[in-house]
Design a protein around this motif. Structure first.
Motif, PDB file in Angstrom:
ATOM      1  N   GLU A 334       1.728   9.100 -16.034  1.00 50.51           N
ATOM      2  CA  GLU A 334       1.159   8.376 -14.915  1.00 50.51           C
ATOM      3  C   GLU A 334       1.932   8.676 -13.630  1.00 50.51           C
ATOM      4  OE1 GLU A 334       0.089   3.781 -14.278  1.00 50.51           O
ATOM      5  OE2 GLU A 334       0.208   4.423 -16.370  1.00 50.51           O
ATOM      6  N   GLU A 337       0.493   5.907  -7.321  1.00 50.07           N
ATOM      7  CA  GLU A 337      -0.804   6.023  -6.660  1.00 50.07           C
ATOM      8  C   GLU A 337      -0.671   6.467  -5.203  1.00 50.07           C
ATOM      9  OE1 GLU A 337      -2.222   2.217  -6.102  1.00 50.07           O
ATOM     10  OE2 GLU A 337      -4.098   2.848  -5.142  1.00 50.07           O
TER      11      GLU A 337
ATOM     12  N   HIS C 103      -9.499  12.425  -5.048  1.00 49.92           N
ATOM     13  CA  HIS C 103      -8.727  13.245  -5.980  1.00 49.92           C
ATOM     14  C   HIS C 103      -8.923  14.738  -5.711  1.00 49.92           C
ATOM     15  CE1 HIS C 103      -6.620  14.422  -9.550  1.00 49.92           C
ATOM     16  NE2 HIS C 103      -7.623  15.200  -9.882  1.00 49.92           N
ATOM     17  N   LYS C 106      -4.150  12.175  -2.302  1.00 50.80           N
ATOM     18  CA  LYS C 106      -3.789  10.775  -2.408  1.00 50.80           C
ATOM     19  C   LYS C 106      -3.921  10.067  -1.068  1.00 50.80           C
ATOM     20  CE  LYS C 106      -0.920  11.108  -6.393  1.00 50.80           C
ATOM     21  NZ  LYS C 106       0.356  10.720  -7.016  1.00 50.80           N
ATOM     22  N   VAL C 238      -5.114   3.645 -12.224  1.00 51.67           N
ATOM     23  CA  VAL C 238      -5.701   4.479 -11.166  1.00 51.67           C
ATOM     24  C   VAL C 238      -6.282   5.742 -11.799  1.00 51.67           C
ATOM     25  CG1 VAL C 238      -5.211   5.772  -9.064  1.00 51.67           C
ATOM     26  CG2 VAL C 238      -4.090   3.571  -9.472  1.00 51.67           C
ATOM     27  N   PRO C 241      -8.348   8.174  -6.720  1.00 50.81           N
ATOM     28  CA  PRO C 241      -8.351   7.296  -5.544  1.00 50.81           C
ATOM     29  C   PRO C 241      -9.651   6.519  -5.387  1.00 50.81           C
ATOM     30  CG  PRO C 241      -7.430   9.425  -4.957  1.00 50.81           C
ATOM     31  CD  PRO C 241      -7.967   9.560  -6.366  1.00 50.81           C
ATOM     32  N   HIS C 244     -10.661   2.836 -10.039  1.00 49.25           N
ATOM     33  CA  HIS C 244      -9.560   2.100 -10.653  1.00 49.25           C
ATOM     34  C   HIS C 244     -10.103   1.159 -11.731  1.00 49.25           C
ATOM     35  CE1 HIS C 244      -6.895   2.130  -6.712  1.00 49.25           C
ATOM     36  NE2 HIS C 244      -7.244   3.337  -7.106  1.00 49.25           N
ATOM     37  N   ARG C 272      -8.671   0.396  -1.224  1.00 49.31           N
ATOM     38  CA  ARG C 272      -7.826  -0.308  -2.184  1.00 49.31           C
ATOM     39  C   ARG C 272      -6.751  -1.152  -1.510  1.00 49.31           C
ATOM     40  NH1 ARG C 272      -3.222  -0.985  -2.816  1.00 49.31           N
ATOM     41  NH2 ARG C 272      -2.774  -0.358  -4.943  1.00 49.31           N
TER      42      ARG C 272
END
Lengths: 340, 340, 340, 340, 340, 340
Positions: A334, A337, C103, C106, C238, C241, C244, C272
């Protein structure tokens, strides 16, 4: 050792792109988003944003639209030393109209690029010292396929840059609306003897150059026939107009090595136009800055994946951003973000 | 053989639609996107864009908003011969406010359509020759459910068009905010004896008409009870507000044949409003242009899938585009991403 | 029983947020979308939209930008009784620039919040009765981490509100660009003895507070060390982007009960920023309105999921909307796509 | 008495106009406002908005831009019966770029209209019955000056319409960037023998046709040389790009009467493009609807004054609005500011 | 001495205003600018921005549009304690459409305000303590002229507020599209015995109330007939839709003094809607804050002049700005162009 | 003769300018127009657009906002060789907020430029060869008045450029919000001994430098005290925020000649910010390109008049446009409205 003014010069048409905003249609709406693009400009602007010195060789109308194009060339830090001006009364900037897609509606392009200023471009428009000012010269099959004096000028430039010691980079970029496969094959085969870095997708190799076998085999076949040093072939998977995956193969002929990496999966496509050119920008950057095909592969793939997320034709990522993208692409597990 | 001025006439309300841009909310934002819509107008504009002659029967306020609506009707090539004007002082154009969704936020609609000009529409507003000017007449349950003189006028028109030899097309389009299921059932059953082409979703068949069994069984049940020639039922699967799948079944009563095809999967929804009406537009086009239920199915499904990708209520695809969409939907294997 | 003027007061910085529209980049574009945000303001505006009485404690420059911020605070129905004005010549509103991602690009944030008016906030700017006017006081680690007199004022306010009988709510909201983990740990541990409701993600518990074990074990560890009543920990996954998933755990220390529910899956992320604050808004609403940790969990998760679909920092959902979202989240089977 | 399908048909090019918003410059900005225009289309759309039946004779590319143009023609209620489609691969819609001025910056125009579809227009593209379908045919010197087959087609159409009994209306509309004064004079003098209604400004009469004397004397001179029935000459005074005054003289040759009225003073110019065409629209409306040169004068002047206040090329005033403008222009004393 | 919660409460309809941007027309364009307005709301928001405590008495639909209106009321700092919600199914927010003018095109208004939620407003919707919560109550002839229960409720409120000791402020604001002059006269004369502050233009005094003589004489006549304390009459000179001049006369009945000042000349009008209401806001502010008719005059004139330069219905000037405007209006000689 | 790389280098802060669109207010609205400006950048970009080689000496934050500023510098063709990057964590781009005026509402500016990256600019950031690379160096009193190391660096640069043989150009540009008149006088008098070209308005000469007498007398007084070659003084007459007149006087000290011309009257002001800097750009262009004070006067006045009609801070006129403007300014009689 000779110090060149430019790392990369590129010859090609600069186009005005007009698009309805968002998912609107060309046949409606009150406004157009206004961009500047063109396969070769996309490449040099991408390389320029990554920090190398670049310049564009082209011809623009001497009017406010030509000024707009020139200002945008400046914006991306690309040199305008070899932008010649067309002072003819009916000088025009070529245009293309683009509307983006959403499954099952495909993106659509309407070209209006005939009779544009580039078509009168001539070897005489440029000084002899241009050929000695750069480490690398790039152009594409589009320039060869355009009408007027483009093809003749492009071929002559390839020869002169080669002679002056520049690397020659060439992207087939086959466009069925500009010429036939047979025309393309004949013409491009005439310049492959001069080509050092060759960009050609597997589909084009197969359909246009009648190559057979796997992608790797087709690349080897080009390398056998011509004195090319590096061959690159991109692979885009279109899940829908808004979702692509992307990767590529690069063949380093000298070492007979193929470079590949895992694709960028599920790219959230904002604007796919110019993502192939961004690949070339990244790959040329990697190759010119590091002389390393792995770097070329990594910067090429990252640049293309990123470009898909950016509106307009031109890449807009700097070195810091691409380098970080490459690092994160390599990592597993991971990832944060965002950083704040 | 008689030559009609119109292929399709439709009776219904023309509404102003006001939406915040993008994913903004109705309760905020500084602007509204401004569209014209209405179930029946969406159908005729869709059919008009595909090349048949259509006209809209409605009533508009004699003010600048009515002019806006009329201009938009023109834009889509729909005839305005039967747009009557409401010159009352408080004549108004009905409105609905729409905000789009993003999972888990659902799209929202606020209606403000009471007391609008359509509610005073009367059979007397239109000349007798209107009934003889078209091959097909279409209206929906919405028109029956609206207040004022709409229902009475609609029922009378259905009868007169039928008598004059036009095909009668009817879409249930049940709206729980306009009437109850019981009211709808009673009213619609009174016009089914005149209906040739009947659009009714499986859910509505079950919930409103108390039909039972599979979709096919329910369609057969309608065909048994009423002299309907063609029954169509759409099937939309809502994965999220931004992703739907869509297909339909058409039952050709005469030949007792059911037509179906694979759904359009993973439609990237830009604006789902009017996609049901686009289905009807496609299906009526297929049926009126080819007299063929398979064509109706294919054009209906394609038109609806495409409409989901287009902002606003009205379809905006021409015949070339839909035909190509159908072809690609039939193909298997990788398709070119765009043509250039 | 005492009747408080406010259900919730919160201390924090109010920031101007500037973002390029859509997927544009900060380094290009002609316009910025203009929003007001800030972790604590996002919380009180969310609670205010749900129907409780809230107020913001902050300091704004006495200029047109401060007026803009104040007007926006009003817009969301938040009380301005404790917005003090900075009349210094160089008083400034802190800013952050935000560009959204797609994606593999970011989201990016550039902060410009140093030297802002909040940094001169002082306990003397506010009247003594403020401490007796609310049922609950909320602040975050961001306020503690800001420069100037923010930390000192925040800690003193926590103590005074506690003494006056208000519940103390605290969100760690660790920001690596404002302080180190070690600084954060030391400072926050000094206020945990006063904290009733504690928001801390599992990652922060592990990385900043050196907790070990599962999320539940870490929550229990906090409860063992400090007299906290309620501990909440969010879990965001996530996928990209633009996609989620989100859920949380709440630990009711008194009853030693953990509350959890199924995540909101595949949230279609529009913006977000502020979705973590929206969680706190929902959770505080649930807790303050019902005194029930299950309600806190449900409103918190729903508020956060919904916020992700709304542009800007601030939640914009009312009670009716959230309650319906919770109901639908609980249901299984196919749900109506929209109500009309 | 014969009943014509159209009151007015007009031949001319339909152009895409691209303008930066507000006072922005062509050489900058991210967007273009998108309009459709063209001298002859402006005239027929103006007449159509006033309630007469009109149609446009032109040739459009068979692509999405041609569809856009066609949709806009519909929007203004103009008939598309004689819009032929150019299916050549490089078919293009002519373009002009326009940026508005602000004293001392003048408005600027960049044309890109060469090689457009209209240039292949041919008398063979249109059916013979076209010539019998209208009361009046209008074209301009621009159409004669365009390249390709435009001139030949236009001259032949003038003759055929004349022969079929239509009134011939002609506007010199001299454009120095399309031809020289001498070319214009020679060509236009060849069609004046067929012309019934002639629009020519005093400047053009003097500079292009070498007329001498006052405006009235020059008009009389044309009337002496050619069998023209009505001659109109506009007078625009440009105080600044944002402030004009406007009036005109009409000479009714039969009655040897000159019609004039007080100018519209201090027009607040929003977009001056097309205001000359709007004059012709108003004048032709007045003449065709009432057969009265005073009406022609009044509607012409009012239509032109109003057009200056409306964005885009095309007039957008209905009969009610123009009639009221004329009444108020006639009145003296203070007028109500608006009606509510 | 009693301390009131509010300085000013006002009863009236809150309307959604929809306008095409810039100089576009209602009958075209893709977007509407979205504002909230209404004569009485404009007054209280103006007074609120100047620093007094105000509240709005009205009825809004319980839907997202009502929320929008409510949020905007908050934005301007106006209290929502007496905004009642209409939960009827067809509850609606009244609308008006406004397009701005440019000489000779006049501004145009299309109303769509019938059947709106305000029409069911009732004295029962509000608590008895409301009448004791304010120093002043304001309403206008528009509220009396609206249909439904508005008039009855307004008259009863005037009486109850008067009885509770509040000052009664009334603006005739005659709208010919809502009632006739005779109806207005009869109704308004019935509430003048309760009125303390009376706003009536000279034109209305003459045309509606059949007063004669000079402005001053007509004001004296009202003062003779009714126990009014202050009478104000504005004078707007409309040079063009984009240029006005403005001043007023105030008659202080007690001292038999007339207050006047030089007009604000050549106001550059951006949006004239609400400038009359802004006058009342300024005048009530001056009167309520200082008890001084000169202050009322100065703040009234300045507020109105400034409002003309601000988009939307509502004033948006704070006390600092208006005070400075008044000072500069008083000065002679050259003033600094801006302060920096 | 030495060939310099640059004609003009300038030291100063590059600012982000944020403005609400049109006549909106800073305290409302959803968007900001985004521009880059700064007195010195405005000068070099203006000179660059006219065809000379220029470069900017400044310091930008190493973040996306710094990139935006850098891209804009490129857009106008200004060299970035001497843009140093501030890599401090809290590096920031200075901001100013600007709202435009409409009589009687004045334009307003809110500065937020403290603590910006320029404040740490140091003589050490730049290589020694910079001083030998240009014909002329320009800076302003703003740079001297900014905090941090700006003043020290600016004074040192003036001395080094002078020593290296460059012309020193200095604009007082007094800003009361940055320093007092007394501070300004003392500081500027210390650099006047090095100044060749001096820009100072009559007001500033009088108020800041305590000069007396007519403009000409004050200019002579400066020339007497300091070895200045050229002194220029602009005269702007502000009829309203939307209408100015503009001219200037230039004193050629060597020849003791004053140059003046008729003002540009009734300029239709779109954006007045930067029009003073545009004057300097035009004047420096005239002086550097022709060595002629009359040319300096003419280009200065024309550039300033034109800038007023262009949105944003930076001039955007090329040499062809300004030269034509000058010619038309000289002419008398009626001019063509536009060329087409």
């Amino acid at each position: 050792m000779k110090h060149n003014k430019f790392d990369l010069l590129s010859l090609g048409e600069i186009l005005l792109r007009l698009s309805p905003p968002g998912n609107e249609r060309l046949s409606r709406s009150d406004v157009f988003d206004k961009h500047i693009g063109g396969a070769e400009l996309n490449v040099v602007s991408g390389v320029s944003m990554l920090g190398l010195k670049t310049g564009m060789i082209s011809k623009l109308p001497d009017n406010l639209l030509g000024s707009y194009a020139g200002n945008q060339v400046h914006f991306y830090g690309v040199g305008d030393d070899y932008l010649s001006l067309d002072r003819e009364k009916n000088a025009r900037l070529g245009i293309y109209y683009y509307e983006s897609g959403a499954h099952p509606r495909k993106p659509q392009v309407v070209y209006d690029r005939m009779h544009s200023s580039i078509q009168s471009i001539s070897i005489k428009d440029f000084p002899e010292e241009m050929y000695h000012s750069t480490r690398c010269f790039h152009t594409t099959g589009i320039t060869l396929a355009l009408g007027g004096q483009c093809r003749e000028t492009a071929i002559e430039m390839i020869k002169r840059f080669k002679e002056a010691g520049a690397l020659i980079s060439f992207d087939v970029n086959f466009r069925g609306n500009l010429w036939t496969g047979a025309e393309a094959k004949e013409c491009i085969e005439s310049i492959l003897p001069y080509t050092d870095i060759f960009f050609c997708s597997a589909d084009t190799a197969r359909l246009t150059f009648q190559k057979e076998g796997s992608t790797r085999e087709m690349m080897q076949s080009f390398a056998k026939d011509y004195p090319i040093s590096v061959i690159a072939s991109t692979k885009r998977t279109v899940h829908s107009p808004k979702k692509h995956s992307f990767t590529s193969v690069i063949y380093d002929v000298g070492s007979k090595t193929f470079y590949e990496e895992e694709p960028y999966e599920n790219i959230e496509v904002v604007d796919r136009i110019g993502s192939g050119d961004a690949y070339i920008a990244g790959a040329l950057y990697g190759y010119l800055a590091y002389g390393d095909c792995r770097k070329a592969l990594e910067y090429g793939n990252a640049a293309s994946a990123m470009k898909n997320t950016i509106p307009g034709d031109m890449p807009c990522s700097d070195l810091k951003e691409l380098t970080k993208t490459i690092e994160e692409h390599r990592q597993t597990g991971e990832l944060p973000e965002m950083s704040r």
